[in-house]
Design a protein around this motif. Structure first.
Motif, PDB file in Angstrom:
ATOM      1  N   VAL A   1     -10.476 -23.440  24.030  1.00  0.00           N
ATOM      2  CA  VAL A   1     -10.778 -23.878  22.673  1.00  0.00           C
ATOM      3  C   VAL A   1     -11.346 -25.301  22.677  1.00  0.00           C
ATOM      4  O   VAL A   1     -12.036 -25.716  21.773  1.00  0.00           O
ATOM      5  CB  VAL A   1      -9.510 -23.796  21.800  1.00  0.00           C
TER       6      VAL A   1
ATOM      7  N   ARG B   1     -17.514 -25.719   3.406  1.00  0.00           N
ATOM      8  CA  ARG B   1     -16.336 -26.554   3.640  1.00  0.00           C
ATOM      9  C   ARG B   1     -15.822 -26.392   5.067  1.00  0.00           C
ATOM     10  O   ARG B   1     -15.459 -27.354   5.727  1.00  0.00           O
ATOM     11  CB  ARG B   1     -15.253 -26.168   2.634  1.00  0.00           C
TER      12      ARG B   1
ATOM     13  N   PHE C   1     -12.368 -25.922  -6.433  1.00  0.00           N
ATOM     14  CA  PHE C   1     -11.634 -25.955  -5.170  1.00  0.00           C
ATOM     15  C   PHE C   1     -10.386 -26.821  -5.298  1.00  0.00           C
ATOM     16  O   PHE C   1      -9.289 -26.425  -4.895  1.00  0.00           O
ATOM     17  CB  PHE C   1     -12.541 -26.505  -4.057  1.00  0.00           C
TER      18      PHE C   1
ATOM     19  N   GLU D   1     -16.622 -28.103  -6.348  1.00  0.00           N
ATOM     20  CA  GLU D   1     -15.616 -29.042  -5.846  1.00  0.00           C
ATOM     21  C   GLU D   1     -14.394 -29.063  -6.761  1.00  0.00           C
ATOM     22  O   GLU D   1     -13.255 -29.045  -6.301  1.00  0.00           O
ATOM     23  CB  GLU D   1     -16.205 -30.461  -5.774  1.00  0.00           C
TER      24      GLU D   1
ATOM     25  N   THR E   1       0.634 -25.560  18.956  1.00  0.00           N
ATOM     26  CA  THR E   1       0.446 -25.785  20.384  1.00  0.00           C
ATOM     27  C   THR E   1      -0.970 -26.289  20.653  1.00  0.00           C
ATOM     28  O   THR E   1      -1.939 -25.723  20.145  1.00  0.00           O
ATOM     29  CB  THR E   1       0.657 -24.467  21.159  1.00  0.00           C
ATOM     30  N   GLY E   2      -1.072 -27.345  21.450  1.00  0.00           N
ATOM     31  CA  GLY E   2      -2.389 -27.875  21.788  1.00  0.00           C
ATOM     32  C   GLY E   2      -2.947 -28.810  20.738  1.00  0.00           C
ATOM     33  O   GLY E   2      -4.078 -29.269  20.854  1.00  0.00           O
TER      34      GLY E   2
ATOM     35  N   ASN F   1     -16.048 -22.391  19.821  1.00  0.00           N
ATOM     36  CA  ASN F   1     -14.661 -21.979  20.055  1.00  0.00           C
ATOM     37  C   ASN F   1     -14.162 -20.976  19.020  1.00  0.00           C
ATOM     38  O   ASN F   1     -13.135 -20.354  19.224  1.00  0.00           O
ATOM     39  CB  ASN F   1     -13.727 -23.186  20.162  1.00  0.00           C
ATOM     40  N   VAL F   2     -14.875 -20.823  17.936  1.00  0.00           N
ATOM     41  CA  VAL F   2     -14.509 -19.834  16.927  1.00  0.00           C
ATOM     42  C   VAL F   2     -15.791 -19.103  16.508  1.00  0.00           C
ATOM     43  O   VAL F   2     -16.787 -19.732  16.175  1.00  0.00           O
ATOM     44  CB  VAL F   2     -13.867 -20.505  15.691  1.00  0.00           C
TER      45      VAL F   2
ATOM     46  N   ARG G   1      -6.119 -25.338  12.701  1.00  0.00           N
ATOM     47  CA  ARG G   1      -5.228 -24.231  12.336  1.00  0.00           C
ATOM     48  C   ARG G   1      -4.160 -24.641  11.326  1.00  0.00           C
ATOM     49  O   ARG G   1      -3.452 -23.782  10.807  1.00  0.00           O
ATOM     50  CB  ARG G   1      -4.584 -23.642  13.592  1.00  0.00           C
TER      51      ARG G   1
ATOM     52  N   SER H   1      -5.538 -22.718  26.124  1.00  0.00           N
ATOM     53  CA  SER H   1      -5.942 -23.780  25.198  1.00  0.00           C
ATOM     54  C   SER H   1      -7.228 -24.463  25.628  1.00  0.00           C
ATOM     55  O   SER H   1      -8.016 -24.908  24.805  1.00  0.00           O
ATOM     56  CB  SER H   1      -4.839 -24.830  25.083  1.00  0.00           C
TER      57      SER H   1
ATOM     58  N   GLU I   1       5.599 -24.304  18.431  1.00  0.00           N
ATOM     59  CA  GLU I   1       5.027 -23.178  17.713  1.00  0.00           C
ATOM     60  C   GLU I   1       5.696 -21.877  18.151  1.00  0.00           C
ATOM     61  O   GLU I   1       5.963 -21.680  19.332  1.00  0.00           O
ATOM     62  CB  GLU I   1       3.521 -23.099  18.012  1.00  0.00           C
TER      63      GLU I   1
ATOM     64  N   SER J   1      -7.728 -18.126  21.779  1.00  0.00           N
ATOM     65  CA  SER J   1      -6.862 -17.887  20.623  1.00  0.00           C
ATOM     66  C   SER J   1      -6.338 -16.457  20.578  1.00  0.00           C
ATOM     67  O   SER J   1      -5.527 -16.118  19.723  1.00  0.00           O
ATOM     68  CB  SER J   1      -7.622 -18.165  19.320  1.00  0.00           C
TER      69      SER J   1
ATOM     70  N   THR K   1      -9.982 -30.256  15.183  1.00  0.00           N
ATOM     71  CA  THR K   1     -10.675 -29.357  16.112  1.00  0.00           C
ATOM     72  C   THR K   1     -10.531 -27.901  15.674  1.00  0.00           C
ATOM     73  O   THR K   1      -9.407 -27.419  15.540  1.00  0.00           O
ATOM     74  CB  THR K   1     -10.064 -29.486  17.525  1.00  0.00           C
ATOM     75  N   PRO K   2     -11.636 -27.179  15.486  1.00  0.00           N
ATOM     76  CA  PRO K   2     -11.524 -25.767  15.132  1.00  0.00           C
ATOM     77  C   PRO K   2     -10.797 -25.014  16.242  1.00  0.00           C
ATOM     78  O   PRO K   2     -11.020 -25.277  17.417  1.00  0.00           O
ATOM     79  CB  PRO K   2     -12.977 -25.295  15.032  1.00  0.00           C
ATOM     80  N   GLY K   3      -9.902 -24.123  15.860  1.00  0.00           N
ATOM     81  CA  GLY K   3      -9.172 -23.345  16.856  1.00  0.00           C
ATOM     82  C   GLY K   3      -7.904 -24.039  17.330  1.00  0.00           C
ATOM     83  O   GLY K   3      -7.013 -23.398  17.857  1.00  0.00           O
ATOM     84  N   LEU K   4      -7.823 -25.369  17.156  1.00  0.00           N
ATOM     85  CA  LEU K   4      -6.585 -26.086  17.506  1.00  0.00           C
ATOM     86  C   LEU K   4      -6.026 -26.748  16.249  1.00  0.00           C
ATOM     87  O   LEU K   4      -5.325 -26.126  15.485  1.00  0.00           O
ATOM     88  CB  LEU K   4      -6.855 -27.110  18.618  1.00  0.00           C
TER      89      LEU K   4
END
Lengths: 199, 205
Positions: free
Chosen positions: B175, B97, A43, A40, A170-171, B34-35, A134, B172, A156, B155, A128-131
């Motif tokens: 995702v 993480r 990091f 930790e 976006t999103g 989604n990933v 990012r 979108s 974007e 994506s 949210t992963p992917g949104l």
């Protein structure tokens, strides 16, 4: 009688089994506690130094030396960090704000003019992963370098170079807005909380 | 491999697949697919915990009072999940993480409880371990397939690498959670409507 002893047996069994498993989990926790804390710390230090333009060593021992020589923590009412490298001085603030799913904790670095951003790193976020997640991508973080704000969002892909704009995601409007607020908040803080000449 | 073992393995991968036949573990199917990267780590975590929980439940199966067997299973599963989470944090902090809350959520995955209830309570530790492993793999391949399409369409990337250029309009919705509903439903439709139906028909003859 039989029923009662069965009940007691059940309770004793559950209690014993719980003790065994709690013991096992605790043992694993105690054995790895130091490693996890060290991870930790490394990091955090990498994230903090990454908010400055300085290049820093990657090996843990050298990194810690580097960090301890150059970084100072100022425990005032609004705590902040200073990074001193020769003649250069940078300020780093830890600012957080509400994201879509949880708190976004951010480290933001500034030049000694207390205006120009030198880097930004997200040390904890649950978007949210992917949104929204990012925001951790390097293009998103890098675009803040050199901005003086207060910032506003553009779509974007615009690739804005204006010092008061950044490309949103976006999103992920809520997350992008949260980042905007965090950055603007940091810009206000840096100009007000750090007293003149204190470094 | 004995016929019993291979039977267990293949049914978990195919005709008794936990995801598209038993419809278990759907929450995580929706959440992590989604990933691809997150999906893989989730899959590995699940394979590991299902196998170990199954093994432990099976070891204790003769001693567990029937009335509290769910409590016992939950205790065992939770302990293994916490241990997995701690080990990830200590050994691969970067991945831990990124996963954030997902690892802890393995506890709520119905596949683990389902296998402990349906299989490990009646079978020996060895075969239960195999059952747990293969159930985990059966879950994993379905999730990875769904994740591949969701990441590609949502994506334009595969494993974080851009494969569809800027001409591709990102979907979108892929995702977000609704995308998972669509993908999973289409997948189940194809598998049950095309592949499994023929098998059932030929079995009936």
């Amino acid at each position: 009688m039989g029923k009662a002893s069965m009940r007691i047996k059940t309770v004793v069994f559950m209690a014993l089994l719980s003790a065994v498993f709690i013991g096992a989990v605790s043992t694993v926790h105690l054995l790895t506690k130091d490693t996890i804390m060290r991870n930790e710390a490394v990091f955090f230090r990498k994230a903090l130094l990454g908010c400055t333009p300085l290049s820093f060593p990657t090996s843990i021992k050298e990194l810690n030396n580097f960090y301890e020589n150059k970084v100072k923590y100022h425990k005032t009412a609004n705590p902040y960090y200073t990074v001193r490298d020769g003649k250069n001085l940078f300020y780093v603030l830890k600012v957080s704000g509400p994201g879509l799913w949880g708190e976004i904790v951010t480290l933001i670095g500034f030049k000694s003019d207390k205006k120009t951003i030198t880097g930004i790193n997200f040390i904890s976020q649950s978007e949210t992963p992917g949104l929204g997640a990012r925001i951790s991508e390097s293009w998103f973080k890098k675009q803040f370098i050199g901005k003086t704000g207060p910032v506003t969002m553009v779509p974007e892909g615009t690739g804005t170079v204006a010092k008061t704009q950044f490309d949103a995601i976006t999103g992920a409007t809520v997350t992008s807005t949260a980042v905007k607020d965090i950055v603007n908040n940091a810009l206000v803080k840096i100009s007000t909380v750090i007293r003149k000449g204190s470094d | 491999m004995s016929s019993r073992t291979s039977n267990v393995v293949f049914s978990n991968l195919g005709r008794d697949n936990p995801v598209f036949v038993q419809i278990l573990g759907i929450c995580s199917t929706l959440a992590v697919t989604n990933v691809l990267k997150n999906t893989l780590v989730m899959a590995i975590g699940l394979i590991f915990t299902t196998a170990l929980s199954n093994f432990t439940v099976s070891l204790l199966r003769r001693f567990i009072p029937t009335r509290i067997r769910m409590m016992v299973s939950t205790l065992i599963i939770a302990s293994w999940v916490i241990i997995v989470e701690i080990m990830l944090k200590a050994q691969v902090p970067e991945i831990a993480r990124q996963l954030g809350p997902y690892v802890g959520l393995i506890i709520t995955n119905c596949i683990i409880m389902g296998r402990a209830e349906a299989f490990a309570m009646q079978n020996t530790p060895g075969i239960s371990l195999v059952d747990g492993l293969s159930s985990g793999v059966g879950y994993s391949w379905v999730l990875l397939l769904i994740a591949f399409f969701r990441e590609l369409m949502g994506s334009g990337t595969v494993w974080g690498q851009v494969v569809l250029g800027s001409w591709w309009v990102k979907w979108s919705i892929m995702v977000m959670a609704p995308g998972a509903f669509f993908m999973l439903a289409i997948f189940i439709w194809i598998v049950k409507g095309r592949i499994l139906v023929e098998k059932e028909a030929s079995n009936g003859r």
